[in-house]
Design an enzyme around this catalytic site. Structure first.
Site, short mmCIF file in Angstrom:
data_model
loop_
_atom_site.label_atom_id
_atom_site.label_comp_id
_atom_site.label_asym_id
_atom_site.label_seq_id
_atom_site.Cartn_x
_atom_site.Cartn_y
_atom_site.Cartn_z
N LEU A 12 1.08 -0.91 0.12
CA LEU A 12 -0.01 0.11 0.03
C LEU A 12 0.81 1.23 -0.02
O LEU A 12 0.60 2.26 -0.73
CB LEU A 12 -0.91 0.09 1.24
CG LEU A 12 -1.84 1.28 1.50
CD1 LEU A 12 -2.92 1.43 0.21
CD2 LEU A 12 -2.93 1.30 2.62
N THR A 101 -7.84 -2.15 10.15
CA THR A 101 -8.13 -3.43 9.38
C THR A 101 -9.69 -3.84 9.83
O THR A 101 -10.19 -3.62 10.86
CB THR A 101 -7.44 -4.50 9.94
OG1 THR A 101 -7.49 -5.80 9.36
CG2 THR A 101 -6.81 -4.76 11.27
N TYR A 125 -3.33 -10.18 16.04
CA TYR A 125 -3.40 -9.20 14.86
C TYR A 125 -4.51 -8.12 14.95
O TYR A 125 -4.32 -6.99 15.15
CB TYR A 125 -3.54 -9.71 13.58
CG TYR A 125 -3.48 -8.85 12.40
CD1 TYR A 125 -2.61 -7.66 12.29
CD2 TYR A 125 -4.53 -8.85 11.63
CE1 TYR A 125 -2.59 -6.87 11.37
CE2 TYR A 125 -4.94 -7.66 10.60
CZ TYR A 125 -3.76 -6.97 10.56
OH TYR A 125 -4.14 -5.83 9.56
N1 LIG Z 1 -2.73 -6.78 3.14
C1 LIG Z 1 -4.18 -6.61 3.43
O1 LIG Z 1 -4.70 -7.55 2.97
C2 LIG Z 1 -4.46 -5.95 4.48
C3 LIG Z 1 -5.78 -5.82 4.78
C4 LIG Z 1 -6.54 -4.83 5.70
C5 LIG Z 1 -5.45 -3.91 6.38
N2 LIG Z 1 -4.38 -4.16 6.09
C6 LIG Z 1 -3.27 -3.11 6.64
O2 LIG Z 1 -2.81 -2.30 5.70
C7 LIG Z 1 -1.50 -1.73 6.02
C8 LIG Z 1 -0.68 -2.02 4.71
O3 LIG Z 1 -0.57 -3.10 4.55
P1 LIG Z 1 0.42 -3.98 3.12
O4 LIG Z 1 -0.50 -4.97 2.60
O5 LIG Z 1 0.90 -2.68 2.57
O6 LIG Z 1 1.68 -4.73 3.87
P2 LIG Z 1 3.28 -4.66 3.46
O7 LIG Z 1 3.23 -4.78 2.08
O8 LIG Z 1 3.78 -5.87 4.36
O9 LIG Z 1 3.78 -3.28 4.05
C9 LIG Z 1 4.09 -3.22 5.56
C10 LIG Z 1 5.28 -2.19 5.39
O10 LIG Z 1 5.37 -1.88 6.73
C11 LIG Z 1 6.92 -1.87 7.28
N3 LIG Z 1 7.14 -2.33 8.43
C12 LIG Z 1 6.97 -3.40 9.09
N4 LIG Z 1 7.40 -3.24 10.50
C13 LIG Z 1 7.81 -2.13 10.59
C14 LIG Z 1 8.42 -1.38 11.80
N5 LIG Z 1 8.49 -1.99 13.04
N6 LIG Z 1 8.81 -0.30 11.60
C15 LIG Z 1 8.71 0.47 10.27
N7 LIG Z 1 8.31 -0.19 9.23
C16 LIG Z 1 7.72 -1.29 9.32
C17 LIG Z 1 7.43 -2.94 6.04
O11 LIG Z 1 8.74 -3.23 5.92
P3 LIG Z 1 9.52 -4.39 5.86
O12 LIG Z 1 8.63 -5.41 5.15
O13 LIG Z 1 10.89 -4.28 5.53
O14 LIG Z 1 9.70 -5.12 7.44
C18 LIG Z 1 6.44 -2.87 4.87
O15 LIG Z 1 7.32 -1.73 4.16
C19 LIG Z 1 -1.17 -2.28 7.34
O16 LIG Z 1 -1.29 -1.41 8.20
C20 LIG Z 1 -2.05 -3.69 7.49
O17 LIG Z 1 -2.46 -3.72 8.72
C21 LIG Z 1 -3.78 -4.93 5.24
#
Ligand SMILES: NC(=O)c1ccc[n+]([C@@H]2O[C@H](COP(=O)([O-])OP(=O)(O)OC[C@H]3O[C@@H](n4cnc5c(N)ncnc54)[C@H](OP(=O)(O)O)[C@@H]3O)[C@@H](O)[C@H]2O)c1
Length: 294
Positions: A12, A101, A125
């Site tokens: 995202l 979420t 989570y």
């Molecule tokens: N994916 C879904 O289906 C979904 C559904 C509902 C809500 N969400 C929410 O949407 C948001 C974005 O999700 P996404 O799918 O884009 O996930 P993603 O691709 O896993 O991206 C998460 C990012 O956060 C970084 N990160 C993780 N731990 C961290 C920390 N301790 N400090 C700083 N950065 C950190 C990761 O870096 P590294 O990988 O290098 O650790 C990655 O760049 C999240 O808040 C998630 O809870 C996701």
């Protein structure tokens, strides 16, 4: 505006950075290498010098099984991380957009959840994401909390090993003759590009608060898979999974469909039906594949 995107290289986060840049904002995307949200010192050091007016937090520890196995780590990132960002943005007078979420709900409702429904997370989570919401709400009055669901996009989801559901289905269809997919878990597949556009639209408003932000409509994972294969004209035998065929280690809501009630009341909703979003994604995918093969 000066905008800082946390989780800048995530699924995202990348689309959020592009959407704000396209609108003419000055965007700094911070990766995990540049900021550790669970550390107040790191958050202060990485953000203070940038003097952003808006911080968008897309970072999370959101692998559901790994969160259950390590609740303290999940809370440090999803709970304390949100608290640290809320505290530093409040000190700077900046607005915080915080992504949350559909998993804050228990899934027992049979109609879409609105912002007025009481949360009741089933797993670590969901609980830690809810704690992050509460920290943001209580610390920085200039906040937008955005709950979304089942994200997919052009950029890989880092927490889930890269392949989104659409890509996984298409990959499996080249390897197998038959696929079985669960038909008893209902979500709204939501394109990351539309969430990013929604955040840009919301950033023009000062109606702070809690927003549900997903595509329109809903489907089971089986119905989502069926739509992917229908649109791409993929020939495969697709069957609903038998009850208990894929035992899950961690409880998940069976129905986590959200209604964008607050966005609609303010005439801010940008989302289209999930099938339209899927068609656009698959059309862009086919176009880039034809450019690569040309
Ligand atoms: N994916 C879904 O289906 C979904 C559904 C509902 C809500 N969400 C929410 O949407 C948001 C974005 O999700 P996404 O799918 O884009 O996930 P993603 O691709 O896993 O991206 C998460 C990012 O956060 C970084 N990160 C993780 N731990 C961290 C920390 N301790 N400090 C700083 N950065 C950190 C990761 O870096 P590294 O990988 O290098 O650790 C990655 O760049 C999240 O808040 C998630 O809870 C996701």
């Amino acid at each position: 505006m000066k905008v800082a995107v946390i989780g800048g290289n995530g699924q995202l986060g990348r689309d959020v950075g592009s959407a704000f840049t396209d609108e003419g904002h000055a965007v700094t995307s911070l990766t995990h290498q540049e900021i550790e949200v669970s550390s107040l010192a790191s958050v202060r050091e990485s953000i203070e010098g940038l003097r952003p007016e808006l911080v968008v937090n897309t970072s999370a520890f959101h692998h559901v099984e790994k969160c259950d196995a390590d609740p303290a780590h999940a809370f440090a990132i999803n709970g304390i991380g949100a608290r640290n960002l809320a505290q530093i943005t409040r000190e700077m007078g900046a607005t915080l957009m915080h992504i949350s979420t559909d998993y804050v709900f228990d899934g027992l409702k049979n109609s879409p959840y609105t912002e007025e429904d009481a949360p009741g997370p089933l797993n670590v989570y969901g609980n830690t994401k809810l704690s992050g919401e509460l920290f943001v709400r209580s610390i920085n009055p200039r906040h937008f909390i955005i709950r979304t669901s089942a994200i997919y996009g052009e950029n890989p989801c880092r927490a889930k090993g890269g392949l989104n559901f659409v890509e996984l289905m298409l990959k499996l269809s080249t390897e197998r003759k038959e696929l079985r997919v669960v038909d008893d878990e209902f979500v709204t597949p939501t394109p990351a590009t539309q969430i990013a556009q929604q955040l840009v639209a919301l950033s023009r408003s000062s109606d702070y608060g809690l927003y549900h932000a997903t595509a329109e409509g809903s489907c089971s994972w089986f119905e989502f898979a069926a739509a992917i294969f229908a649109i791409t004209k993929t020939k495969i035998r697709l069957e609903p999974a038998r009850p208990g065929e894929f035992p899950v280690k961690v409880a998940r809501p069976k129905y986590s469909v959200l209604e964008n009630q607050a966005l609609k009341r303010r005439s801010l909703n940008v989302f289209t039906h999930w099938k339209d979003g899927l068609e656009s994604y698959l059309a862009r995918r086919a176009q880039s594949a034809s450019l690569i093969s040309a």
